[in-house]
Write an enzyme that holds these catalytic residues in place. Structure first.
Site, mmCIF file in Angstrom:
data_model
loop_
_atom_site.group_PDB
_atom_site.id
_atom_site.type_symbol
_atom_site.label_atom_id
_atom_site.label_comp_id
_atom_site.label_asym_id
_atom_site.label_seq_id
_atom_site.Cartn_x
_atom_site.Cartn_y
_atom_site.Cartn_z
ATOM 1 N N GLU A 50 0.853 -1.196 0.000
ATOM 2 C CA GLU A 50 0.000 0.000 0.000
ATOM 3 C C GLU A 50 0.886 1.243 0.000
ATOM 4 O OE1 GLU A 50 -2.476 1.569 -0.702
ATOM 5 O OE2 GLU A 50 -4.049 1.425 0.820
ATOM 6 N N ASP A 51 0.355 2.340 -0.547
ATOM 7 C CA ASP A 51 1.129 3.586 -0.545
ATOM 8 C C ASP A 51 1.136 4.226 0.837
ATOM 9 O OD1 ASP A 51 -1.591 4.216 -0.642
ATOM 10 O OD2 ASP A 51 -1.423 5.666 -2.274
ATOM 11 N N ILE A 52 -0.057 4.355 1.428
ATOM 12 C CA ILE A 52 -0.138 5.094 2.698
ATOM 13 C C ILE A 52 -1.309 4.592 3.533
ATOM 14 C CG2 ILE A 52 -1.499 6.973 1.633
ATOM 15 C CD1 ILE A 52 0.150 8.921 3.443
ATOM 16 N N ASP A 75 -3.654 5.928 6.383
ATOM 17 C CA ASP A 75 -4.052 7.211 6.976
ATOM 18 C C ASP A 75 -4.954 6.906 8.174
ATOM 19 O OD1 ASP A 75 -5.862 9.560 7.224
ATOM 20 O OD2 ASP A 75 -4.870 10.344 5.475
ATOM 21 N N THR A 76 -6.270 6.851 7.994
ATOM 22 C CA THR A 76 -7.147 6.445 9.100
ATOM 23 C C THR A 76 -7.099 4.921 9.293
ATOM 24 O OG1 THR A 76 -9.050 6.146 7.656
ATOM 25 C CG2 THR A 76 -8.766 8.327 8.644
ATOM 26 N N GLY A 77 -6.700 4.219 8.242
ATOM 27 C CA GLY A 77 -6.662 2.755 8.300
ATOM 28 C C GLY A 77 -7.957 2.114 7.821
ATOM 29 N N THR A 117 -9.339 1.874 4.851
ATOM 30 C CA THR A 117 -9.172 1.071 3.635
ATOM 31 C C THR A 117 -8.525 -0.270 3.967
ATOM 32 O OG1 THR A 117 -8.722 3.151 2.495
ATOM 33 C CG2 THR A 117 -8.203 1.143 1.297
ATOM 34 N N LYS A 129 0.461 7.334 8.819
ATOM 35 C CA LYS A 129 0.184 8.521 9.647
ATOM 36 C C LYS A 129 -0.291 8.027 11.016
ATOM 37 C CE LYS A 129 -1.344 11.309 5.668
ATOM 38 N NZ LYS A 129 -2.451 12.063 5.058
ATOM 39 N N PHE A 150 -0.815 16.159 4.209
ATOM 40 C CA PHE A 150 -1.292 15.580 2.957
ATOM 41 C C PHE A 150 -0.126 15.591 1.979
ATOM 42 C CE2 PHE A 150 -3.192 15.409 -1.213
ATOM 43 C CZ PHE A 150 -4.077 14.355 -1.047
ATOM 44 N N ASP A 202 -1.521 10.855 -5.113
ATOM 45 C CA ASP A 202 -2.090 11.923 -5.929
ATOM 46 C C ASP A 202 -2.898 12.919 -5.116
ATOM 47 O OD1 ASP A 202 -4.224 10.011 -5.346
ATOM 48 O OD2 ASP A 202 -5.422 11.189 -6.753
ATOM 49 N N ARG A 212 1.003 11.772 -9.293
ATOM 50 C CA ARG A 212 1.452 10.388 -9.098
ATOM 51 C C ARG A 212 2.824 10.116 -9.718
ATOM 52 N NH1 ARG A 212 -2.871 7.487 -7.096
ATOM 53 N NH2 ARG A 212 -4.927 7.981 -7.912
#
Ligand code: IMP
Ligand code: MG
Length: 194
Positions: free
Chosen positions: A117-119, A121-123, A125, A150, A171, A178, A184
């Site tokens: 995965e790229d990132i 964040d909240t988790g 996904t 994060k 961000f 993106d 990207r």
């Protein structure tokens, strides 16, 4: 001399000036050289851990395409690749719900899986994806390789087995990530100018 200039001929031409994508300005954050050496480090760890497991790398599109490409070129092990699409982000806001998952071609049943995965964040996904994966494919093991995390924003109990960089509540764009589909292709990472 700046690190970029010392280590990468190509980036000499890039300035430290902000770039504009759509309506927002972004400033340089992590150099191409730093990203590349971190990716090699992660690839070494994964190769060591998965020496004999023939893992399936599940690459989360679109954001992880560049990370996955460099990671797998540096991973010196037999492995398979699968690609999925999951979406929970709209512009700069997570929507809090997973919008779409476009599925795996082959079953990951009883396989050692490394999600790329790229990132995180909240988790949202990742949490959703792991739950569906476990339910539908019953893999033997599931690990997460995420280039960025994060930690201040994560809302789920997720173990990131291979984490590139922990970042703050910024961000970021570039190297696959993106802002509304722009950025990207940038070889280094920029963050939103406050
Ligand atoms: P989460 O579900 O909140 O963890 O969000 C994860 C997805 O949102 C990532 O796979 C990215 O596609 C996107 N995302 C999260 N943070 C950023 C960011 O800083 N820049 C670009 N995309 C991001
Ligand atoms: Mg993503």
């Amino acid at each position: 001399m700046k690190e970029d200039q010392q280590t990468d001929e190509q980036t000499v031409k890039l300035t430290q000036d902000p770039i504009t994508l759509h309506d927002k300005k972004f400033t340089p954050f992590i150099s191409q050289h730093k990203i590349q050496s971190k990716v090699r480090e992660l690839a070494d760890k994964i190769s060591f851990d998965h020496n004999n497991t023939n893992p399936v790398f599940i690459i989360v599109l679109k954001g992880a395409f560049m990370f996955a490409s460099d990671l797998l070129k540096n991973a010196s092990i037999p492995c398979e690749t699968e690609f999925v699409r999951i979406k929970s982000y709209d512009g700069m806001q997570t929507t809090g719900e997973v919008k779409e998952i476009v599925g795996l071609q082959r079953s990951a049943k009883d396989r050692h899986v490394v999600i790329v995965e790229d990132i995180v964040d909240t988790g949202t996904t990742m949490n959703h994806f792991i739950n569906s994966l476990n339910k539908l494919h019953t893999p033997r093991t599931v690990q997460i390789a995420s280039l960025f995390v994060k930690p201040q924003l994560i809302q789920y109990d997720l173990q990131i087995d291979y984490c590139g960089f922990e970042i703050g509540n910024d961000f970021i764009v570039g190297y696959g990530l993106d802002y509304n589909e722009l950025g990207r292709n940038l070889p280094r990472v920029y963050k939103l100018k406050q």
